[in-house]
Motif scaffolding. Sequence first.
Motif, PDB file in Angstrom:
ATOM      1  N   PHE A   1       0.735  -1.180  -0.036  1.00 30.93           N
ATOM      2  CA  PHE A   1      -0.025   0.088  -0.043  1.00 30.93           C
ATOM      3  C   PHE A   1       0.887   1.366  -0.056  1.00 30.93           C
ATOM      4  O   PHE A   1       1.783   1.227   0.767  1.00 30.93           O
ATOM      5  N   ASP A   2       0.358   2.321  -0.881  1.00 32.08           N
ATOM      6  CA  ASP A   2       0.856   3.715  -0.761  1.00 32.08           C
ATOM      7  C   ASP A   2       0.165   4.105   0.770  1.00 32.08           C
ATOM      8  O   ASP A   2      -0.640   3.722   1.053  1.00 32.08           O
ATOM      9  N   ILE A   3       0.712   5.321   0.863  1.00 33.66           N
ATOM     10  CA  ILE A   3       0.049   6.008   2.462  1.00 33.66           C
ATOM     11  C   ILE A   3      -0.732   7.078   1.817  1.00 33.66           C
ATOM     12  O   ILE A   3      -1.964   7.075   2.121  1.00 33.66           O
ATOM     13  N   ASP A   4       0.122   8.105   1.491  1.00 31.99           N
ATOM     14  CA  ASP A   4      -0.566   9.438   1.150  1.00 31.99           C
ATOM     15  C   ASP A   4      -1.648   9.200  -0.112  1.00 31.99           C
ATOM     16  O   ASP A   4      -1.474   8.812  -1.067  1.00 31.99           O
TER      17      ASP A   4
ATOM     18  N   GLY B   1       6.199   7.255  -1.160  1.00 33.32           N
ATOM     19  CA  GLY B   1       7.131   8.400  -1.582  1.00 33.32           C
ATOM     20  C   GLY B   1       7.697   9.354  -0.564  1.00 33.32           C
ATOM     21  O   GLY B   1       8.530  10.190  -0.620  1.00 33.32           O
ATOM     22  N   ARG B   2       7.209   9.175   0.853  1.00 33.50           N
ATOM     23  CA  ARG B   2       7.508  10.182   1.895  1.00 33.50           C
ATOM     24  C   ARG B   2       9.072   9.835   2.294  1.00 33.50           C
ATOM     25  O   ARG B   2       9.589   8.897   1.907  1.00 33.50           O
TER      26      ARG B   2
ATOM     27  N   GLN C   1       4.471  14.023  -7.035  1.00 30.96           N
ATOM     28  CA  GLN C   1       4.759  12.437  -7.246  1.00 30.96           C
ATOM     29  C   GLN C   1       5.217  12.276  -8.265  1.00 30.96           C
ATOM     30  O   GLN C   1       6.201  11.605  -8.535  1.00 30.96           O
ATOM     31  N   ASP C   2       4.879  12.918  -9.660  1.00 33.05           N
ATOM     32  CA  ASP C   2       5.315  12.418 -10.888  1.00 33.05           C
ATOM     33  C   ASP C   2       6.442  13.286 -11.602  1.00 33.05           C
ATOM     34  O   ASP C   2       7.101  12.600 -12.437  1.00 33.05           O
ATOM     35  N   SER C   3       6.653  14.468 -11.214  1.00 28.01           N
ATOM     36  CA  SER C   3       7.683  15.094 -11.568  1.00 28.01           C
ATOM     37  C   SER C   3       8.835  15.571 -10.621  1.00 28.01           C
ATOM     38  O   SER C   3      10.048  15.376 -10.903  1.00 28.01           O
TER      39      SER C   3
END
Length: 180
Positions: A30-33, A87-88, A174-176
């Motif tokens: 799982f991702d969190i945010d 991604g944290r 997130q993406d950039s």
Amino acid sequence: MPAPLPSDGSTAESPAGSSAEGAGRGLAVFDIDGVVADVRHRLHHIEHGRRAWDAFFDTAADDPLLPEGAALVADLAARHDVVWLTGRPEWLRSVTTRWLRDHGLPADELHLRPAGDYRPAPRYKLGVLRRLAPRGVAAFIDDDDLVVRTALDAGFPAVLAEWVPRGRALRRAQDSDGRT
């Protein structure tokens, strides 16, 4: 549209010939945010051209729990080991672990972005998923459609968490920017 998760408790085959079969319970990653943590209250730190990353992350402990995500974690935890892939930044490990525990979520395995790693989220998360693959990834849940698409293209069973709308600021982060 991402493939639905198996409802019969079975696991999907992992990429690179590594099957969840024989790998124990397999992993629900799982991702969190945006999946279990509602970050909308802190987005103002990174909107409208602002990039106040320290301020954005400083209030992560105050994120409300997203009930849809928590329910999915509880459901999949009955059949799989829960692993967090976020991604944290690594320096938020203690805050994130405490937040997970305070909200009744498992906090045994947590993968955070290493210091200085600003790769886009799809590249960073795919690398971690590949390292987890020998243990059998049964499900991967993320709120970023590019991350989910990348995981699906690599052969991972991935589902898009759509219960919180993703705005432009979070998408860019997130993406950039490779920041969350």
